[in-house]
Motif scaffolding. Structure first.
Motif, PDB file in Angstrom:
ATOM      1  N   ALA A 170       2.282   5.141  11.521  1.00  0.00           N
ATOM      2  CA  ALA A 170       2.011   3.767  11.956  1.00  0.00           C
ATOM      3  C   ALA A 170       1.540   2.915  10.783  1.00  0.00           C
ATOM      4  O   ALA A 170       1.925   1.750  10.643  1.00  0.00           O
ATOM      5  CB  ALA A 170       0.975   3.766  13.076  1.00  0.00           C
ATOM      6  N   ILE A 171       0.719   3.511   9.910  1.00  0.00           N
ATOM      7  CA  ILE A 171       0.222   2.773   8.749  1.00  0.00           C
ATOM      8  C   ILE A 171       1.370   2.494   7.786  1.00  0.00           C
ATOM      9  O   ILE A 171       1.520   1.378   7.264  1.00  0.00           O
ATOM     10  CB  ILE A 171      -0.905   3.561   8.058  1.00  0.00           C
ATOM     11  N   ARG A 172       2.203   3.496   7.547  1.00  0.00           N
ATOM     12  CA  ARG A 172       3.353   3.292   6.657  1.00  0.00           C
ATOM     13  C   ARG A 172       4.316   2.257   7.240  1.00  0.00           C
ATOM     14  O   ARG A 172       4.840   1.402   6.528  1.00  0.00           O
ATOM     15  CB  ARG A 172       4.083   4.616   6.437  1.00  0.00           C
ATOM     16  N   ALA A 173       4.556   2.354   8.550  1.00  0.00           N
ATOM     17  CA  ALA A 173       5.508   1.433   9.195  1.00  0.00           C
ATOM     18  C   ALA A 173       5.029  -0.005   9.134  1.00  0.00           C
ATOM     19  O   ALA A 173       5.835  -0.943   9.220  1.00  0.00           O
ATOM     20  CB  ALA A 173       5.730   1.846  10.650  1.00  0.00           C
ATOM     21  N   ALA A 174       3.713  -0.184   8.980  1.00  0.00           N
ATOM     22  CA  ALA A 174       3.182  -1.543   8.891  1.00  0.00           C
ATOM     23  C   ALA A 174       3.533  -2.206   7.575  1.00  0.00           C
ATOM     24  O   ALA A 174       3.325  -3.411   7.402  1.00  0.00           O
ATOM     25  CB  ALA A 174       1.665  -1.524   9.081  1.00  0.00           C
TER      26      ALA A 174
END
Length: 322
Positions: A310-314
């Motif tokens: 989720a952090i990377r996808a942000a």
């Protein structure tokens, strides 16, 4: 988040959802540092009942903004906002990712959107307005509001007693039209907008029953760890009382009342667990009102990897994955 602004992660969730454990795992996988967003963990000597990380955990993953106040000292949302911004800037300057986690919704709102100038409710003013409404009707009070603030009155139906009361209460307490204060708040929020890109992750059990069971089990564990003795020590201090924000924290308030002889220990435990469930319900209601939140189920075995994704996808570079 995007690549043009430094990032901040909000790790959100109701009480007993497993936020702290996940935050610590993320710190060990990322170049990140935790900032606590908890209105009770700020107080020294309130360790067991706040589920404050122990010394070994803090050595692995230091937390900013815990143990920074004595329970007799006030700590406001405004204090938190100033402290949190300073910690985020420090963490960014060190080249790390700030990971803000906790269950105090007011603190998250204050940090992201700034603080409102709207006055708190005043029971005396409300009682007076209710008495007037009983004599003359809410329609007449709506006419009075229209004379004071036509813009606000136009948005409120003449039969909407709650909103008429609040609008007149604001005018009584401030001497200003509610529409003026709303405009000021909007301007303040624009000025207060954070210069960082925020990734919001919420963690919670999929079933309400699971959360309720976790809350009950956690309070039982706290009692086994010595929560009652912790509250006894605080209760013995002459400078502490139930009017202080620190002592109104869930669990502390109910056991304080047990020590005051207002209820039995069994009753205090039952009320504390119930109050924790009500707190979790309010937290979930607020979380569901948010936009652009990545929801994770706390029972999932690969929750840490999901959070990392989720952090990377942000879209924000988060430093090396360790």
């Amino acid at each position: 988040m995007n690549t043009h602004r430094p990032g901040v992660v909000f790790l959100l969730g109701p009480t007993a959802s497993g936020k702290t454990g996940l935050a610590i795992e993320l710190v060990e996988r990322l170049n990140a540092e935790i900032v606590s967003v908890d209105s009770a963990m700020v107080y020294r000597g309130m360790d067991i009942g706040t589920a404050k990380p122990d010394a070994e955990t803090l050595a692995r993953a230091p937390h900013a903004l815990i143990d920074i106040r004595d329970p007799a000292e006030p700590y406001s949302a405004a204090d938190f906002r100033a402290d949190a911004i300073a910690e985020i800037e420090r963490i960014h300057a060190a080249g790390r990712l700030p990971l803000l986690t906790g269950g105090t919704s007011l603190y998250f709102r204050a940090l992201e959107h700034g603080l409102s100038e709207m006055p708190s409710r005043d029971e005396a003013v409300r009682a007076h307005l209710n008495a007037e409404a009983e004599r003359h009707g809410w329609a007449q009070l709506h006419e009075r509001l229209a004379a004071i603030d036509a813009e606000t009155a136009q948005r409120i139906h003449p039969n909407d007693a709650q909103r008429i009361q609040r609008a007149l209460e604001i005018h009584t307490l401030t001497g200003l039209a509610p529409s003026v204060l709303h405009a000021r708040d909007k301007a303040r929020r624009n000025v207060a907008a954070l210069p960082w890109s925020i990734c919001k992750i919420a963690v919670a059990p999929a079933r309400r029953e699971t959360l309720h069971a976790r809350i009950a089990q956690r309070f039982e564990t706290m009692l086994a760890q010595g929560l009652y003795a912790e509250v006894e020590k605080l209760h013995a201090r002459p400078d502490l009382n139930l009017e202080l924000p620190s002592m109104r924290a869930v669990g502390y308030r109910q056991l304080w009342q047990v020590l005051d002889g207002q209820m039995t220990l069994d009753e205090g435990i039952t009320r504390a667990v119930f109050a924790s469930r009500q707190l979790a319900k309010r937290q979930l209601t607020w979380l569901r009102s948010l936009e652009r939140v990545a929801w994770l189920e706390s029972e999932e075995k690969n929750i840490t990897n999901q959070a990392l994704e989720a952090i990377r996808a942000a879209g924000q570079p988060v430093g090396p994955v360790l």
